[in-house]
Design an enzyme around this catalytic site. Structure first.
Site, short mmCIF file in Angstrom:
data_model
loop_
_atom_site.label_atom_id
_atom_site.label_comp_id
_atom_site.label_asym_id
_atom_site.label_seq_id
_atom_site.Cartn_x
_atom_site.Cartn_y
_atom_site.Cartn_z
N HIS A 182 7.93 6.51 40.06
CA HIS A 182 7.82 7.47 38.95
C HIS A 182 7.02 6.84 37.80
O HIS A 182 6.08 7.45 37.28
CB HIS A 182 9.23 7.88 38.50
CG HIS A 182 9.31 8.77 37.30
ND1 HIS A 182 9.71 10.08 37.37
CD2 HIS A 182 9.07 8.53 35.98
CE1 HIS A 182 9.70 10.61 36.16
NE2 HIS A 182 9.31 9.68 35.28
N GLU A 183 7.37 5.62 37.41
CA GLU A 183 6.68 4.98 36.29
C GLU A 183 5.22 4.68 36.65
O GLU A 183 4.33 4.81 35.80
CB GLU A 183 7.40 3.70 35.86
CG GLU A 183 8.84 3.91 35.36
CD GLU A 183 8.96 4.93 34.22
OE1 GLU A 183 7.96 5.20 33.53
OE2 GLU A 183 10.07 5.49 34.05
N HIS A 207 3.18 7.75 36.19
CA HIS A 207 2.76 7.91 34.79
C HIS A 207 1.52 7.06 34.54
O HIS A 207 0.53 7.54 34.00
CB HIS A 207 3.86 7.45 33.83
CG HIS A 207 4.97 8.43 33.61
ND1 HIS A 207 4.74 9.77 33.41
CD2 HIS A 207 6.31 8.27 33.52
CE1 HIS A 207 5.90 10.40 33.22
NE2 HIS A 207 6.88 9.49 33.29
N HIS A 233 5.31 14.61 33.15
CA HIS A 233 6.46 15.19 33.83
C HIS A 233 6.16 16.60 34.32
O HIS A 233 5.43 17.34 33.67
CB HIS A 233 7.68 15.21 32.90
CG HIS A 233 8.19 13.84 32.63
ND1 HIS A 233 8.50 13.39 31.38
CD2 HIS A 233 8.42 12.81 33.46
CE1 HIS A 233 8.92 12.14 31.45
NE2 HIS A 233 8.86 11.76 32.70
N TYR A 242 12.46 16.17 35.62
CA TYR A 242 13.74 15.73 35.06
C TYR A 242 14.88 16.22 35.94
O TYR A 242 14.77 17.24 36.59
CB TYR A 242 13.96 16.36 33.68
CG TYR A 242 13.30 15.67 32.52
CD1 TYR A 242 12.50 14.55 32.67
CD2 TYR A 242 13.48 16.17 31.23
CE1 TYR A 242 11.90 13.95 31.57
CE2 TYR A 242 12.88 15.58 30.13
CZ TYR A 242 12.09 14.47 30.31
OH TYR A 242 11.50 13.89 29.22
ZN LIG Z 1 8.90 9.79 33.31
#
Ligand SMILES: [Zn+2]
Ligand SMILES: *[C@@H]1O[C@H](CO)[C@@H](O)[C@H](O)[C@H]1NC(C)=O
Ligand SMILES: *[C@@H]1O[C@H](CO)[C@@H](O)[C@H](O)[C@H]1NC(C)=O
Ligand SMILES: *[C@@H]1O[C@H](CO)[C@@H](O)[C@H](O)[C@H]1NC(C)=O
Ligand SMILES: *[C@@H]1O[C@H](CO)[C@@H](O)[C@H](O)[C@H]1NC(C)=O
Ligand SMILES: *[C@@H]1O[C@H](CO)[C@@H](O)[C@H](O)[C@H]1NC(C)=O
Ligand SMILES: [Ca+2]
Ligand SMILES: [Ca+2]
Length: 605
Positions: A155-156, A159, A165, A214
């Protein structure tokens, strides 16, 4: 307690596939502290607990906002990286493992830093966070306490590669409800959206399954009230999944970076098309494999099991008629490896005679540029089992090669079936050390309650350590949430214990529940990684290190005639909802992998 195991066809020390029948162990030994478990928390929860208030939860912003649309924020591959000294051994191992996930599914690649101006330095700061896109000056990416999980690291890194997101998409209000009154005061900015002049969805639909979404309870003030819910309610248990990339995450990644190939996936075939993925039939043998569909009664394809009955194709070599030793070869196209080790994974069944054989060969360059020097790799013997089984064969090819499947008739007069092949995957990664198939898993779920556990057979790693897995179909007795599978690791006493070093520390454990989706790129397998350490002790054994010799700190188990140590694992390894949704239960088989290897997984570059 009766354990039925398939006898291992080959006496491979490193790898043995075991099939376990349903056998339930009720907790009766009276051990109270018989386990030590971690819980994977999500990013927003970790960062909130650390007192961080970052832009959108885990994004660090510079002065100017660079969006998805800005081509200057695209990385050049391979991305130079530094693993800072403040990272623990487990975080380092988990980061390298996450890199491997990118290499399998995309053209994203990483290399150790050598003075470049753009790079990522992975640090153990407070929380999990990243900047978005290449900042061209070097940038931090924090893998703080509790962030060293495969999916959180992925996930990071997404980014860092330029993704925001999912629920910040321009059109998100068409797909999710934001419950503004339930958001912690002052944290509403985490739910902002972006204008489409700034970000692009790369022409892909809203993805509830995205690794960048999320989870429902992010930044909530009441722990039982969600802040974000899906407009299609069945996705409420999906949003915030932290298994792996979704198919759409990968599509966007590959579109953004114009990926056309991946680094470690060499070949893949589900036999659904008539060209059988460029495989060819041997011409100097006696017979051919037949590209068959599953429309005949009793025939089941592996690719589409459970989705459409009677659909799907596989390869079949009948061993029913003809003479003994008649053979058929199925040969791959020429493949060009980049590494020195490959893993050939496939599903097969051998329903004819027990003396039928399936032989895996490779053809190598004969030093004149022709790929024709045959080398035998592994033989599978018939077993009359009517079920599809998974197999792994390690190849060690360094230059161009083909792999071959040879079917061979053992006793045609007494055969009433044949050899079947489906869903082949060839990757340039090591094969799993321990493979455990639990059959009839829906029945297991029905006949067990919280606290019940199943034990895997004993496996041995390359150093000679014995180990196994414990599966809790409904989680541990002491874990209050329901609806989760728990999986834990333990050591087993074994034949080499007298000469091994104890306690065994700094070894990386990788536990995986396989998503049996045929295309390895789209698998969302659940994997947990941890590193054994001397700090892992338990009061149940007078605060001894859990990883000491199992005959001293473990308890005796009849099924393996060995001592098993205390369990270490996760109660929320996989939710029952996910278990039913993805291809975790094809043919009602649950397949688990476990690896237990040296300090640093030395992935060949
Ligand atoms: Zn994030
Ligand atoms: C699974 O269930 C089927 C039918 O319910 C049964 O015939 C079979 O023996 C079971 N397999 C195992 C490994 O228990
Ligand atoms: C990383 O963070 C540290 C501490 O805040 C800072 O000193 C350093 O300049 C940052 N490094 C980069 C490359 O941004
Ligand atoms: C928290 O949420 C639950 C479920 O929506 C509700 O029943 C409860 O009253 C809420 N508690 C508070 C303090 O608002
Ligand atoms: C991808 O291809 C497009 C069209 O050729 C090009 O404009 C873009 O710069 C490429 N992106 C990357 C990251 O290479
Ligand atoms: C722990 O210590 C107690 C008391 O000293 C002893 O009775 C017990 O056998 C010890 N257990 C182990 C596992 O060493
Ligand atoms: Ca042939
Ligand atoms: Ca198929």
């Amino acid at each position: 307690m009766i354990w039925i195991r398939s006898t291992c066809v080959l006496s491979f020390i490193l790898f043995c596939a075991h099939i376990a029948a349903v056998s339930i162990k009720h907790l009766s030994e009276g051990n109270v502290h018989d386990e030590d478990f971690d819980e994977q928390r999500d990013i927003s929860e970790i960062n909130f607990a650390e007192g961080l208030d970052l832009f959108q939860g885990d994004i660090l912003l510079r002065n100017s906002r660079n969006g998805l649309r800005d081509p200057n924020t695209r990385w050049k591959f391979p991305i130079p990286y530094i693993l800072a000294d403040n990272l623990g051994l487990n975080a380092k191992g988990a980061i390298l493992y996450a890199f491997e996930m990118f290499r399998l599914r995309s053209c994203v690649d990483f290399k150790p830093y050598e003075g470049e101006s753009s790079y990522i330095i992975f640090q153990k700061f407070s929380g999990c966070w990243s900047e978005v896109g290449d900042q061209h000056v070097g940038q931090n990416l924090s893998i703080g306490q509790g962030c060293d999980y495969k999916a959180i690291i992925e996930h990071e890194i997404l980014h860092a590669l330029g993704f925001y997101h999912e629920q910040s998409r321009t059109d998100r209000d068409d797909y999710v409800n934001i419950w503004w009154d339930e958001i912690l005061p002052g944290f509403e900015h985490n739910f902002n959206t972006y204008d489409d002049s700034f970000i692009t969805d790369l022409n892909t639909p809203y993805d509830y399954e995205s690794l960048m979404h999320y989870e429902p309870f992010s930044f909530n003030k009441n722990e039982s009230a969600p802040t974000i819910t899906a407009k299609i309610p069945e996705f409420n248990t999906i949003i915030g999944q932290r298994l792996d990339f979704s198919a759409t995450d990968l599509e966007r990644l590959n579109r953004m970076y114009n990926c056309t190939t991946t680094h470690t996936l060499l070949d893949h075939c589900a036999f659904e098309k008539a060209n059988i993925c460029g495989m060819i039939q041997g011409t100097r043998d006696d017979a051919d494999w037949v590209h068959e569909d599953s429309s005949q009664p009793g025939q089941v394809d592996h690719t589409l099991v459970g989705q459409c009955t009677g659909a799907g194709y596989f390869m079949h070599f009948s061993t029913r008629l003809g003479v003994t030793e008649e053979a058929a070869l199925l040969e791959s196209r020429v493949l060009y490896p980049k590494r020195k080790q490959q893993c050939l994974q496939f599903f097969y069944k051998m329903t004819g005679s027990p003396s039928d054989r399936l032989v895996i060969w490779v053809k190598r360059d004969d030093s004149t540029g022709n790929v024709r020097k045959l080398v035998k790799v592994q033989t599978f013997q018939g077993d009359l089992d009517q079920n599809w089984k998974i197999a792994h064969v390690t190849l060690r090819e360094e230059t161009k090669f083909r792999y071959l499947f040879q079917g061979s008739k053992g006793d045609p007069q007494n055969s009433n079936g044949g050899i079947y092949l489906d869903d082949i995957t060839l990757t340039e990664t090591p094969c799993p050390t321990g493979v455990w198939t639990v059959r009839n898993f829906s029945q297991v779920l029905q006949s067990t309650v919280k606290g019940d556990k199943l034990l895997s057979p004993r496996f041995y790693n390359s150093e000679g350590y014995g180990f196994g897995l414990t599966l809790y179909p409904h989680g541990r007795a002491s874990y209050s949430p329901s609806g989760y599978l728990g999986v834990a690791f333990h050591l087993c006493s074994g034949e080499n214990d007298a000469i091994l070093e104890w306690p065994v520390e700094n070894r990386q454990v990788i536990m995986t529940i396989l998503d049996q989706e045929p295309d390895a790129r789209n698998r969302m397998s659940s994997s947990m990684v941890f590193t054994t350490s001397k700090s892992q002790t338990s009061s149940a054994i007078n605060d001894s290190v859990i990883w000491d010799r199992p005959s001293i700190v473990g308890s005796y188990h009849k099924d393996c005639d060995c001592f098993r140590s205390i369990d270490w694992g996760w109660s929320n390894f996989l939710s029952h909802e996910m278990l039913k949704r993805k291809s975790f239960l094809k043919n009602d088989d649950l397949i688990l992998f476990v690896d237990f290897e040296g300090t640093f997984p030395d992935f060949p570059e």
